[in-house]
Write an enzyme that holds these catalytic residues in place. Structure first.
Site, PDB file in Angstrom:
ATOM      1  N   GLU A  96      10.997  -8.290  -3.286  1.00  0.00           N
ATOM      2  CA  GLU A  96      11.325  -6.574  -2.963  1.00  0.00           C
ATOM      3  C   GLU A  96      10.954  -6.355  -1.155  1.00  0.00           C
ATOM      4  OE1 GLU A  96      13.433  -4.893  -4.274  1.00  0.00           O
ATOM      5  OE2 GLU A  96      13.852  -5.467  -6.394  1.00  0.00           O
ATOM      6  N   LEU A  97      11.457  -6.523  -0.293  1.00  0.00           N
ATOM      7  CA  LEU A  97      10.748  -6.800   1.332  1.00  0.00           C
ATOM      8  C   LEU A  97      11.886  -5.597   2.169  1.00  0.00           C
ATOM      9  CD1 LEU A  97      12.377 -10.991   1.219  1.00  0.00           C
ATOM     10  CD2 LEU A  97      10.041  -9.680  -0.130  1.00  0.00           C
ATOM     11  N   GLU A 128      11.882  -2.604  11.557  1.00  0.00           N
ATOM     12  CA  GLU A 128      12.126  -1.740  10.583  1.00  0.00           C
ATOM     13  C   GLU A 128      10.647  -1.381  11.533  1.00  0.00           C
ATOM     14  OE1 GLU A 128       9.867  -3.181   7.759  1.00  0.00           O
ATOM     15  OE2 GLU A 128      10.575  -2.072   5.975  1.00  0.00           O
ATOM     16  N   CYS A 187      10.290   1.000   2.474  1.00  0.00           N
ATOM     17  CA  CYS A 187      11.393  -0.007   2.920  1.00  0.00           C
ATOM     18  C   CYS A 187      12.851   0.958   2.884  1.00  0.00           C
ATOM     19  CB  CYS A 187      11.444  -0.496   1.475  1.00  0.00           C
ATOM     20  SG  CYS A 187      11.439  -0.099   0.021  1.00  0.00           S
ATOM     21  N   GLY A 197       6.736  -6.725  -0.412  1.00  0.00           N
ATOM     22  CA  GLY A 197       5.901  -5.937   0.493  1.00  0.00           C
ATOM     23  C   GLY A 197       6.924  -6.431   1.910  1.00  0.00           C
ATOM     24  N   ALA A 256      -2.854  -3.940  -2.233  1.00  0.00           N
ATOM     25  CA  ALA A 256      -2.831  -4.201  -1.229  1.00  0.00           C
ATOM     26  C   ALA A 256      -4.283  -3.841  -1.530  1.00  0.00           C
ATOM     27  CB  ALA A 256      -2.304  -3.165  -0.646  1.00  0.00           C
ATOM     28  N   TRP A 304       0.913  -1.289   0.390  1.00  0.00           N
ATOM     29  CA  TRP A 304      -0.500  -0.068   0.105  1.00  0.00           C
ATOM     30  C   TRP A 304       0.720   1.412   0.100  1.00  0.00           C
ATOM     31  CZ3 TRP A 304       1.531   2.162   4.424  1.00  0.00           C
ATOM     32  CH2 TRP A 304       2.617   1.687   4.938  1.00  0.00           C
ATOM     33  N   LYS A 362      -2.711  -8.709  -7.670  1.00  0.00           N
ATOM     34  CA  LYS A 362      -3.328  -8.184  -7.127  1.00  0.00           C
ATOM     35  C   LYS A 362      -2.849  -6.952  -6.026  1.00  0.00           C
ATOM     36  CE  LYS A 362      -2.912  -9.309  -2.689  1.00  0.00           C
ATOM     37  NZ  LYS A 362      -3.529  -8.296  -1.684  1.00  0.00           N
TER      38      LYS A 362
END
Ligand code: NAP
Length: 496
Positions: free
Chosen positions: A258-259, A393, A292, A236, A184, A158, A182
């Protein structure tokens, strides 16, 4: 975009499957709310596993024709969508702020950034070159072809409702893949608005399908277990990324992840303090600290610690907090109650363990702030490594400042993390700048700047921050298979 039914005066949006706007098979919808006020903005059809399956089958049917469409024609559509996004920048940005909460100026910037991925990958579509490898014996030739992987399932977060969509969809479509996305749960409206622009630009039915849902599990499971899906691309949390990777192993599906991040900023005593304050502020408070790549640990060399902390805290105190649609607001609400709770718990934990609050350090309530989740922009000092904020985080507007003495200590502490997405360095010494860039175990290093990313450069992490790269010349390769063609030929030239 098709309006299916009217509920409480707000619009209801459909799923976008096979070029059609349609209700979910279950008939269910879910609300999208403004995180600044808690007000319902719209309702969206709530996809289940069956809807995801229909979308995957549509993408599979669309794949042969799309993958054989000349690259130049695929590029034309991507460029057309970019132009439409710029034409409609203001309504798109306003909708993005409504569902995601970020200040309107940032939302406009995100629309431009998102359109940039379409332009960049429109160009890359035309540069998917193969190779000819020198043969090792007479009568042989070796060709290398790059071909689209097939149906791609994309899952986005999101915090960048437009850019995370185009950063995946643009390279996938440029490569000749078809996509089921899909978005968020909190921010599906921007993705649906983009689908409308793709349709308007002439994208054939089934090439891009959008299945928003209030429960990601059934849709995710369909994406993971349906054999028609050849690739999962995800942005996410590290936790969900690990789950997707484990499940994707069942069919050895390709994955790009991508975390999460936990970005260190290192400010050396030779830094230009104006640049360091401005760059750290930009990195830390973008989207209320919910990116992130946001600065999460600010290491400052001891000789300039007080000067930096004082100037930084002053700058943070002057940030304007409010509803993102007010033109001069710089800090909006957090996305939801869980986000607020995490920020609050990180600050409370640090303070209980000895941190000092220079500014902020509390939830904001009262006039203009009811209904949303608000936390005051915060600066902490007197940190130590046992505090949660030093390991996890935060994803919020909290800036912990930590003293260090030597250059070696700065690299050691900055690298002491399971994450490795972005890091920042401020120094006026070119030798130090290069040493830092090389020593930091991060996929992205900003030197004297807080916002280093653009569509033209690779984006991605080391360690538990992910696998693969998005953007730049690397991004399209995540959607291509490499095929070797061994050719036996008769070397004899008749008449020779
Ligand atoms: P999240 O909870 O992992 O959600 C991300 C997406 O995954 C959402 O669409 C979510 O759906 C979906 N999802 C959750 N559980 C799932 C499941 N079991 N199966 C399939 N899909 C599932 O992360 P978030 O809180 O939205 O986003 C914040 C995180 O993203 C942070 O850690 C941040 O660092 C990271 N991030 C990384 C990058 C990068 O480029 N490295 C960029 C932006 C954000 P729902 O919305 O329905 O829950």
């Amino acid at each position: 975009m098709t309006e299916l039914t009217a509920q409480t005066g707000t619009r209801t949006y459909g799923l976008f499957v096979d070029g059609q706007w349609e209700p979910a098979g279950s008939g269910r919808t879910f609300p999208v709310t403004d995180p600044a006020t808690g007000a319902t903005v719209a309702f969206v059809a709530d996809a289940g596993a069956d809807d995801a399956r229909r979308a995957i089958e549509a993408a599979y049917r669309a794949f042969p024709a799309w993958s054989r469409t000349p690259a130049v024609d695929r590029s034309r559509i991507l460029r057309h969508v970019a132009a439409l996004m710029r034409e409609r920048k203001e309504p798109l940005a306003r909708q993005l702020t409504r569902e995601g909460g970020k200040p309107i100026r940032e939302a406009r910037g995100e629309i431009e950034y998102a359109a940039g991925f379409l332009d960049w990958f429109a160009g890359e579509a035309e540069r998917v070159y193969g190779d000819i490898i020198p043969h090792w014996t007479f009568g042989k030739r070796h060709l290398v072809l790059k071909q689209p992987i097939g149906v791609v399932a994309a899952i986005t977060p999101w915090n960048f409702p437009a850019a995370m969509v185009t950063r995946k969809v643009a390279p996938a479509l440029a490569a000749g893949c078809t996509v089921v996305l899909k978005p968020a749960e909190q921010t599906p409206l921007t993705a649906l608005a983009l689908a409308e622009l793709f349709a308007q630009a002439g994208l054939p039915p089934g090439v891009l399908n959008i299945v928003p849902t209030s429960d990601p599990r059934p849709v995710g499971e369909e994406m993971l277990h349906n054999e028609l899906v050849r690739k999962i691309t995800f942005t996410g949390s590290t936790e969900v990324g690990k789950y997707l990777m484990r499940e994707a192993a069942g069919q050895v599906k390709r994955v790009s992840l991508e975390l999460g991040g936990h970005a260190p900023v290192i400010i050396f005593d030779d830094a230009d303090l104006d640049k360091a304050v401005a760059g750290t502020l930009a990195s830390k408070f973008r989207n209320m600290g919910q990116t992130c790549v946001c600065a999460n640990r600010i290491y400052v060399q001891r000789g300039i610690l007080d000067a930096f902390a004082q100037r930084f805290a002053e700058a943070v105190r002057s940030l304007k907090v409010g509803h993102g649609l007010e033109e001069d607001v710089q800090v909006g609400p957090l996305i939801d109650a869980a986000g607020l709770e995490k920020v609050k718990s990180h600050v409370d934990d640090a303070v209980a363990k000895g941190a000092r609050v220079l500014t902020g350090g509390h939830v904001i309530t009262g006039d203009g702030f009811s209904g949303g989740c608000w936390y005051a922009p915060t600066v902490l000092v007197d940190m130590h490594d046992e505090m949660r904020i030093m390991k996890e985080e935060t994803f919020g507007p909290v800036a912990p400042i930590i003293a260090f003495d030597t250059e070696a200590e700065a690299y050691r502490r900055a690298n002491d993390s399971r994450y490795g997405l972005a890091a920042y360095v401020f120094t006026e010494n070119i030798n130090r700048a290069l040493r830092a860039a090389e020593r930091l175990e991060y996929g992205i290093v900003g030197v004297n700047e807080g916002l280093p990313s653009t569509p033209q450069v690779p984006f991605g992490g080391f360690k538990e921050s992910g696998i693969g790269r998005e953007g730049g010349p690397y991004g399209i390769h995540e959607f291509l298979e490499v095929k070797m063609v061994g050719l036996a030929i008769d070397e004899t030239v008749p008449g020779e």
